[in-house]
Design a protein around this motif. Sequence first.
Motif, PDB file in Angstrom:
ATOM      1  N   ASP A 202     -50.178  24.749  21.943  1.00 32.96           N
ATOM      2  CA  ASP A 202     -50.567  24.786  23.356  1.00 32.96           C
ATOM      3  C   ASP A 202     -50.662  26.190  23.922  1.00 32.96           C
ATOM      4  O   ASP A 202     -51.520  26.484  24.746  1.00 32.96           O
ATOM      5  CB  ASP A 202     -49.582  23.953  24.175  1.00 32.96           C
ATOM      6  N   ARG A 206     -57.219  30.511  24.249  1.00 33.26           N
ATOM      7  CA  ARG A 206     -58.305  29.528  24.345  1.00 33.26           C
ATOM      8  C   ARG A 206     -59.522  30.138  25.020  1.00 33.26           C
ATOM      9  O   ARG A 206     -60.060  29.597  25.992  1.00 33.26           O
ATOM     10  CB  ARG A 206     -57.807  28.281  25.086  1.00 33.26           C
ATOM     11  N   GLY A 212     -59.830  24.119  24.039  1.00 35.11           N
ATOM     12  CA  GLY A 212     -59.356  23.314  25.157  1.00 35.11           C
ATOM     13  C   GLY A 212     -58.728  22.034  24.638  1.00 35.11           C
ATOM     14  O   GLY A 212     -58.529  21.855  23.429  1.00 35.11           O
ATOM     15  N   ASP A 213     -58.391  21.130  25.541  1.00 35.08           N
ATOM     16  CA  ASP A 213     -57.790  19.847  25.200  1.00 35.08           C
ATOM     17  C   ASP A 213     -58.780  18.732  25.492  1.00 35.08           C
ATOM     18  O   ASP A 213     -59.305  18.628  26.608  1.00 35.08           O
ATOM     19  CB  ASP A 213     -56.501  19.623  25.982  1.00 35.08           C
ATOM     20  N   SER A 223     -56.646  18.943  20.410  1.00 38.07           N
ATOM     21  CA  SER A 223     -56.418  20.246  21.033  1.00 38.07           C
ATOM     22  C   SER A 223     -57.040  21.326  20.139  1.00 38.07           C
ATOM     23  O   SER A 223     -56.764  21.384  18.940  1.00 38.07           O
ATOM     24  CB  SER A 223     -54.915  20.493  21.209  1.00 38.07           C
ATOM     25  N   ARG A 225     -57.765  25.534  19.762  1.00 36.15           N
ATOM     26  CA  ARG A 225     -57.424  26.880  20.217  1.00 36.15           C
ATOM     27  C   ARG A 225     -58.140  27.911  19.343  1.00 36.15           C
ATOM     28  O   ARG A 225     -58.615  27.615  18.251  1.00 36.15           O
ATOM     29  CB  ARG A 225     -55.904  27.113  20.141  1.00 36.15           C
ATOM     30  N   LYS A 306     -63.332  16.614  27.198  1.00 32.88           N
ATOM     31  CA  LYS A 306     -62.575  17.835  27.496  1.00 32.88           C
ATOM     32  C   LYS A 306     -61.930  17.754  28.877  1.00 32.88           C
ATOM     33  O   LYS A 306     -62.584  17.405  29.865  1.00 32.88           O
ATOM     34  CB  LYS A 306     -63.489  19.053  27.418  1.00 32.88           C
ATOM     35  N   LYS A 307     -60.637  18.081  28.920  1.00 31.55           N
ATOM     36  CA  LYS A 307     -59.914  18.115  30.184  1.00 31.55           C
ATOM     37  C   LYS A 307     -60.175  19.441  30.901  1.00 31.55           C
ATOM     38  O   LYS A 307     -60.321  20.485  30.249  1.00 31.55           O
ATOM     39  CB  LYS A 307     -58.403  17.988  29.935  1.00 31.55           C
ATOM     40  N   LYS A 309     -59.232  22.751  32.639  1.00 34.24           N
ATOM     41  CA  LYS A 309     -58.075  23.639  32.479  1.00 34.24           C
ATOM     42  C   LYS A 309     -57.372  23.805  33.811  1.00 34.24           C
ATOM     43  O   LYS A 309     -58.003  24.036  34.842  1.00 34.24           O
ATOM     44  CB  LYS A 309     -58.520  25.010  31.953  1.00 34.24           C
ATOM     45  N   LYS A 310     -56.039  23.665  33.793  1.00 33.51           N
ATOM     46  CA  LYS A 310     -55.257  23.812  35.022  1.00 33.51           C
ATOM     47  C   LYS A 310     -55.316  25.247  35.522  1.00 33.51           C
ATOM     48  O   LYS A 310     -55.200  26.191  34.747  1.00 33.51           O
ATOM     49  CB  LYS A 310     -53.796  23.415  34.777  1.00 33.51           C
ATOM     50  N   LYS A 311     -55.480  25.396  36.808  1.00 35.19           N
ATOM     51  CA  LYS A 311     -55.488  26.724  37.410  1.00 35.19           C
ATOM     52  C   LYS A 311     -54.061  27.231  37.581  1.00 35.19           C
ATOM     53  O   LYS A 311     -53.201  26.508  38.068  1.00 35.19           O
ATOM     54  CB  LYS A 311     -56.190  26.693  38.772  1.00 35.19           C
TER      55      LYS A 311
END
Length: 312
Positions: A202, A206, A212-213, A223, A225, A306-307, A309-311
């Motif tokens: 994790d 990336r 990504g996931d 996942s 990377r 694809k999820k 990406k969290k900010k």
Amino acid sequence: MKRFLLLFLAIGVLAACKTKKKAGEGSGEQMTIADFQALFTPGTLPYKLTADTLQLKLPDSLRLDTAAMRFLTDTLSKGDFGRNENVKYFPLQRITGNAVNYIVVKAVGRTGAVGYLCFMNKKGKYLSRLRAATTEGDDSAVTSLLLDAKNVIKISNEKKLPGNRTALKEDFYGVNADGSVNLIMTNSNGPTNVGQIFNPIDTLPRKNKFSGDYTSGDMSIVSIRDGEDAKTFQFFITFSKDNGNCKGELSGKGHFIAGNKGEYKDKETSCGISFQFSAGRVNIREIGGCGAYRGIKCFFEGGFVKKAKKKV
């Protein structure tokens, strides 16, 4: 004669003092890989690293300086500490292994300590690492490492739950000569929804457009990377089908064979995985028998979205 003898002894003492100064620490001598390895205590297998060990305070005199960190990687603790947090690194153990040799490094910051199992080739070059042990964090979880006599890596993640209960997840890995790892099996007595999946890659970079996931439902994830160069990538796949009756997990290093196509071939078995990337999606399928990493009635196959990406 006596004066000459005293002068000779004084010169000898000064010379001895100079030799005690570590290479790379203002000594005027460039640190060699032998100097770097000498900073670590020699160890043997089996080896165990726990949260209790990480909590032991070490003197700053043992801290790895810039010259020593040159033999590792600038991103060793990326994602585990705050962006502006002052992280100190300490040498713990060096262990000779079968496919690779091992270096154990402790990282200490304001928020806690993390232990990393670093994989080095037989010439001492850094290959990759696993986040192997942690002290208790805000999520009430601790991680510990056991590297057994057969070079099997067990990483245990234990999390406190309400009602004096604990959730334990144990991941077993084998390591290849290039530093990539294969997930052999997982034991768990805790929840398995995707929000609680332990992703061993994790924190890796990336930056690649395909990194990504990718998810399919709540209990399956692919996942991706960045690899060591533009032609490779690291991956971790876990899935659960048929109400949890069929599960599979696999990780390793893949190679891009075309613009949006990737491939993985296991060095230990006939297992192979094909990756087909498209806009916000990846499709995978087996191109070899991967029964060692999954149930007999299911396969590594299907489409994953694809999820975002969290900010941070």
